[in-house]
Scaffold this motif. Structure first.
Motif, PDB file in Angstrom:
ATOM      1  N   GLU A 347     -47.493  14.309 -30.014  1.00  0.00           N
ATOM      2  CA  GLU A 347     -46.673  13.577 -30.987  1.00  0.00           C
ATOM      3  C   GLU A 347     -46.328  14.460 -32.176  1.00  0.00           C
ATOM      4  O   GLU A 347     -45.227  14.376 -32.730  1.00  0.00           O
ATOM      5  CB  GLU A 347     -47.399  12.317 -31.437  1.00  0.00           C
ATOM      6  N   GLU A 348     -47.252  15.324 -32.569  1.00  0.00           N
ATOM      7  CA  GLU A 348     -47.011  16.208 -33.717  1.00  0.00           C
ATOM      8  C   GLU A 348     -45.895  17.218 -33.419  1.00  0.00           C
ATOM      9  O   GLU A 348     -45.245  17.718 -34.339  1.00  0.00           O
ATOM     10  CB  GLU A 348     -48.287  16.952 -34.105  1.00  0.00           C
ATOM     11  N   ASP A 349     -45.688  17.513 -32.139  1.00  0.00           N
ATOM     12  CA  ASP A 349     -44.624  18.445 -31.751  1.00  0.00           C
ATOM     13  C   ASP A 349     -43.246  17.811 -31.809  1.00  0.00           C
ATOM     14  O   ASP A 349     -42.237  18.525 -31.766  1.00  0.00           O
ATOM     15  CB  ASP A 349     -44.844  18.942 -30.312  1.00  0.00           C
ATOM     16  N   ILE A 350     -43.193  16.487 -31.865  1.00  0.00           N
ATOM     17  CA  ILE A 350     -41.934  15.771 -31.668  1.00  0.00           C
ATOM     18  C   ILE A 350     -41.523  14.942 -32.881  1.00  0.00           C
ATOM     19  O   ILE A 350     -40.409  15.077 -33.414  1.00  0.00           O
ATOM     20  CB  ILE A 350     -42.040  14.835 -30.437  1.00  0.00           C
ATOM     21  N   TYR A 351     -42.409  14.074 -33.337  1.00  0.00           N
ATOM     22  CA  TYR A 351     -42.036  13.048 -34.296  1.00  0.00           C
ATOM     23  C   TYR A 351     -41.923  13.583 -35.716  1.00  0.00           C
ATOM     24  O   TYR A 351     -42.716  14.412 -36.163  1.00  0.00           O
ATOM     25  CB  TYR A 351     -43.052  11.900 -34.277  1.00  0.00           C
ATOM     26  N   GLY A 352     -40.910  13.102 -36.418  1.00  0.00           N
ATOM     27  CA  GLY A 352     -40.706  13.483 -37.810  1.00  0.00           C
ATOM     28  C   GLY A 352     -40.003  14.806 -38.010  1.00  0.00           C
ATOM     29  O   GLY A 352     -39.816  15.235 -39.153  1.00  0.00           O
ATOM     30  N   LEU A 353     -39.575  15.466 -36.930  1.00  0.00           N
ATOM     31  CA  LEU A 353     -38.963  16.791 -37.044  1.00  0.00           C
ATOM     32  C   LEU A 353     -37.451  16.706 -37.202  1.00  0.00           C
ATOM     33  O   LEU A 353     -36.789  15.897 -36.552  1.00  0.00           O
ATOM     34  CB  LEU A 353     -39.278  17.637 -35.810  1.00  0.00           C
ATOM     35  N   THR A 354     -36.907  17.561 -38.057  1.00  0.00           N
ATOM     36  CA  THR A 354     -35.448  17.714 -38.159  1.00  0.00           C
ATOM     37  C   THR A 354     -35.031  19.144 -37.848  1.00  0.00           C
ATOM     38  O   THR A 354     -33.927  19.566 -38.166  1.00  0.00           O
ATOM     39  CB  THR A 354     -34.953  17.339 -39.571  1.00  0.00           C
ATOM     40  N   ASP A 355     -35.922  19.892 -37.211  1.00  0.00           N
ATOM     41  CA  ASP A 355     -35.683  21.301 -36.903  1.00  0.00           C
ATOM     42  C   ASP A 355     -35.252  21.432 -35.440  1.00  0.00           C
ATOM     43  O   ASP A 355     -36.021  21.151 -34.523  1.00  0.00           O
ATOM     44  CB  ASP A 355     -36.971  22.090 -37.157  1.00  0.00           C
ATOM     45  N   ASP A 356     -34.000  21.843 -35.218  1.00  0.00           N
ATOM     46  CA  ASP A 356     -33.502  22.041 -33.851  1.00  0.00           C
ATOM     47  C   ASP A 356     -33.252  23.519 -33.556  1.00  0.00           C
ATOM     48  O   ASP A 356     -32.389  23.871 -32.756  1.00  0.00           O
ATOM     49  CB  ASP A 356     -32.237  21.216 -33.604  1.00  0.00           C
ATOM     50  N   SER A 357     -34.043  24.369 -34.207  1.00  0.00           N
ATOM     51  CA  SER A 357     -33.857  25.817 -34.044  1.00  0.00           C
ATOM     52  C   SER A 357     -34.709  26.405 -32.930  1.00  0.00           C
ATOM     53  O   SER A 357     -34.596  27.596 -32.635  1.00  0.00           O
ATOM     54  CB  SER A 357     -34.188  26.536 -35.353  1.00  0.00           C
ATOM     55  N   TYR A 358     -35.562  25.609 -32.294  1.00  0.00           N
ATOM     56  CA  TYR A 358     -36.478  26.150 -31.302  1.00  0.00           C
ATOM     57  C   TYR A 358     -36.826  25.086 -30.272  1.00  0.00           C
ATOM     58  O   TYR A 358     -36.619  23.888 -30.483  1.00  0.00           O
ATOM     59  CB  TYR A 358     -37.778  26.631 -31.975  1.00  0.00           C
ATOM     60  N   VAL A 359     -37.359  25.542 -29.148  1.00  0.00           N
ATOM     61  CA  VAL A 359     -37.957  24.683 -28.133  1.00  0.00           C
ATOM     62  C   VAL A 359     -39.357  25.217 -27.875  1.00  0.00           C
ATOM     63  O   VAL A 359     -39.536  26.419 -27.633  1.00  0.00           O
ATOM     64  CB  VAL A 359     -37.140  24.685 -26.829  1.00  0.00           C
ATOM     65  N   LYS A 360     -40.352  24.355 -27.934  1.00  0.00           N
ATOM     66  CA  LYS A 360     -41.717  24.765 -27.660  1.00  0.00           C
ATOM     67  C   LYS A 360     -41.777  25.437 -26.288  1.00  0.00           C
ATOM     68  O   LYS A 360     -41.232  24.909 -25.305  1.00  0.00           O
ATOM     69  CB  LYS A 360     -42.633  23.543 -27.694  1.00  0.00           C
ATOM     70  N   PRO A 361     -42.399  26.604 -26.159  1.00  0.00           N
ATOM     71  CA  PRO A 361     -42.382  27.344 -24.892  1.00  0.00           C
ATOM     72  C   PRO A 361     -42.831  26.526 -23.693  1.00  0.00           C
ATOM     73  O   PRO A 361     -42.247  26.657 -22.601  1.00  0.00           O
ATOM     74  CB  PRO A 361     -43.326  28.519 -25.169  1.00  0.00           C
ATOM     75  N   GLU A 362     -43.857  25.683 -23.855  1.00  0.00           N
ATOM     76  CA  GLU A 362     -44.331  24.891 -22.728  1.00  0.00           C
ATOM     77  C   GLU A 362     -43.256  23.916 -22.235  1.00  0.00           C
ATOM     78  O   GLU A 362     -43.144  23.653 -21.035  1.00  0.00           O
ATOM     79  CB  GLU A 362     -45.584  24.112 -23.120  1.00  0.00           C
ATOM     80  N   ILE A 363     -42.470  23.389 -23.162  1.00  0.00           N
ATOM     81  CA  ILE A 363     -41.390  22.486 -22.777  1.00  0.00           C
ATOM     82  C   ILE A 363     -40.290  23.262 -22.074  1.00  0.00           C
ATOM     83  O   ILE A 363     -39.763  22.830 -21.035  1.00  0.00           O
ATOM     84  CB  ILE A 363     -40.839  21.750 -24.014  1.00  0.00           C
ATOM     85  N   GLY A 364     -39.932  24.411 -22.627  1.00  0.00           N
ATOM     86  CA  GLY A 364     -38.915  25.240 -22.000  1.00  0.00           C
ATOM     87  C   GLY A 364     -39.293  25.636 -20.583  1.00  0.00           C
ATOM     88  O   GLY A 364     -38.452  25.627 -19.674  1.00  0.00           O
ATOM     89  N   GLN A 365     -40.563  25.958 -20.377  1.00  0.00           N
ATOM     90  CA  GLN A 365     -41.019  26.339 -19.039  1.00  0.00           C
ATOM     91  C   GLN A 365     -40.924  25.166 -18.075  1.00  0.00           C
ATOM     92  O   GLN A 365     -40.506  25.316 -16.914  1.00  0.00           O
ATOM     93  CB  GLN A 365     -42.458  26.855 -19.110  1.00  0.00           C
ATOM     94  N   TRP A 366     -41.316  23.975 -18.537  1.00  0.00           N
ATOM     95  CA  TRP A 366     -41.236  22.794 -17.687  1.00  0.00           C
ATOM     96  C   TRP A 366     -39.795  22.501 -17.298  1.00  0.00           C
ATOM     97  O   TRP A 366     -39.497  22.207 -16.128  1.00  0.00           O
ATOM     98  CB  TRP A 366     -41.848  21.593 -18.401  1.00  0.00           C
ATOM     99  N   LEU A 367     -38.872  22.576 -18.263  1.00  0.00           N
ATOM    100  CA  LEU A 367     -37.461  22.348 -17.964  1.00  0.00           C
ATOM    101  C   LEU A 367     -36.945  23.371 -16.957  1.00  0.00           C
ATOM    102  O   LEU A 367     -36.138  23.046 -16.074  1.00  0.00           O
ATOM    103  CB  LEU A 367     -36.633  22.412 -19.251  1.00  0.00           C
TER     104      LEU A 367
END
Length: 471
Positions: A347-367
């Motif tokens: 949840e800390e990786d996702i909620y409350g964020l307004t930063d769209d400059s990056y993708v967490k590496p683990e998410i990028g790998q899954w995609l």
């Protein structure tokens, strides 16, 4: 919206990268002076909401002769509108359990069955409206209309969908308004058939219903370009709004920082995840919260191309939401709960964020890995196939999962269309055409459910819900 200028460079989506020609609106009005005289309307935000609202307001007879200014913090569709998964997909019956679940329970919306059916109808109306507008204007926006599959991969999800399907059909049958409406979703409770039509390994059941997809950046651009051609609209890019205040003449002053101010009779806030910045210390700021989503563009191998390409858009329980674009492969995004369940994000990786400059590496790998690991007979990817672009975007959670639409209580001349809960493409164009009518007539448009209306009672009631309410 969140403070600008931003201290980072945003990731670039497939949609933004493939709409950069002479007919786009990058940097439009970036260096132009703001108007000196009071205008009739200021629209804050030039994503899908602001662009489609400008289009709706400038249709013949809506607000004839009105002067409209659109202020965009960056470029047209630079936020979530240009970064989403491309779906124009109405909610299915699978949402029924959440629609009628009490507002204080996780994921609950707390609507009556009749109101819930109206909420589902507005999304079907939205798909029909997008199809109508695209066809009437002959816009080249890669619009596709077909069917979506929702794939259950666990016994628990199969049972959840089975009960939701039953509850939805019962509500339809008992409704005076909807009892004669033909159900537009079916439930296929057969693992062999589910795996065959979805092509996903281990599928246990699927729902199937009408849906669509589109190139969202092109669609937002066409909406706004048509509005500009009306002669009623001025667009100012790179004009972030810092705040707005009521003036002594009954209008509003909009502060655009170093670029100056704009005076207007009415304001419509169309900033979705960036809305809390403009309503500090108010219930509205507590009702909507930004969060980061991620997506990728995948070039499939020949086994999933041509006549073998995917024929449906898909939402998978333990997988992504995805579409097959007409000519650029697959666009897929990671569902939040899927990421949590698989342990690749928190949840800390996702909620409350307004930063769209990056993708967490683990998410990028899954995609990157999903299609080749989960689609039947995907095959080996050649160099240049597979994930070719990965990006993030900022969506907006609403405490009751429904958007805030219409006039703001006790603030005459101030409207909002925001809080689309990551489901904006399925709601926005139809919602803004209804909002345009409300603005011009000062009356609620009955084509929208009343549960969209902004009231103090609604905002207070929603505070009993979980903060993000994103189950």
């Amino acid at each position: 919206m969140s403070p600008f200028p931003q201290p980072f460079k945003s990731t670039v989506s497939h949609w933004q990268a493939t709409n950069r020609g002479l007919n786009t609106l990058y940097n439009h009005g970036r260096d132009a002076p703001l108007p000196n005289e009071q205008v009739d309307y200021v629209i804050i935000g030039a994503g899908m909401t602001g662009a489609s609202l400008a289009y709706a307001l400038t249709r013949p007879g809506v607000v004839p002769g009105a002067q409209i200014v659109v202020l965009e913090a960056k470029d047209v569709a630079s936020g979530a509108s240009g970064r989403n998964g491309g779906h124009v997909a109405p909610w299915s019956f699978a949402s029924w359990a959440l629609i009628v679940r009490p507002i204080g329970a996780p994921g609950g919306i707390g609507l009556s069955p009749e109101e819930g059916l109206k909420v589902l109808k507005v999304e079907r109306d939205n798909l029909a409206y997008v199809e109508q507008v695209v066809q009437e204007n002959q816009w080249a926006v890669d619009f596709w209309k077909g069917e979506k599959l929702e794939v259950a991969e666990t016994d628990q999800e199969v049972e959840f969908m089975r009960e939701a399907y039953k509850g939805w059909l019962e509500a339809m049958a008992q409704s005076e308004k909807f009892k004669n409406v033909q159900p537009d979703w079916t439930f296929i409770d057969n693992p062999e058939e589910a795996e065959k039509i979805s092509r996903i390994k281990g599928a246990k059941a699927v729902s199937k219903g009408t849906a669509g997809s589109v190139h969202p950046h092109k669609l937002a651009t066409h909406f706004l370009r048509a509005a500009l051609e009306s002669g009623q609209v001025e667009l100012f890019s790179w004009a972030p709004v810092e705040k707005f205040e009521e003036d002594q003449e009954g209008g509003w002053t909009v502060d655009v920082g170093p670029r100056g101010v704009v005076r207007t009779r009415q304001i419509i806030v169309c900033t979705d995840g960036h809305t809390p910045h403009l309503f500090p210390d108010q219930l509205i700021a507590k009702h909507v919260t930004p969060y980061q989503s991620q997506a990728a563009n995948v070039t499939p191998p020949p086994s999933y191309s041509g006549a073998s390409a995917l024929k449906y858009s898909i939402v998978a329980e333990r997988g992504p939401y995805l579409i097959q674009t007409p000519h650029a492969g697959i666009v897929l995004g990671l569902g939040r709960e899927t990421g949590f369940d698989l342990g690749i994000t928190t949840e800390e990786d996702i909620y409350g964020l307004t930063d769209d400059s990056y993708v967490k590496p683990e998410i990028g790998q899954w995609l990157s890995d999903y299609c080749k690991n989960n689609f039947i007979e995907w095959g080996e990817e050649a160099p240049g196939e597979g994930a070719v672009r990965i990006w993030s975007g900022v969506n907006c959670a609403s405490r009751d999962r429904l958007p805030l639409v219409g006039p703001v209580p006790d603030r005459p001349g101030l409207y909002i269309a925001a809080g689309f809960h990551g489901h904006g493409m399925a709601r926005i164009p139809h919602t803004t055409r209804c909002l345009a009518k409300m603005i011009s007539t000062a009356r609620w448009d009955c084509r929208l459910p009343r549960s969209y209306e902004i009231t103090t009672e609604r905002l207070e009631r929603a505070q009993t819900a979980p903060k993000y309410n994103l189950e």
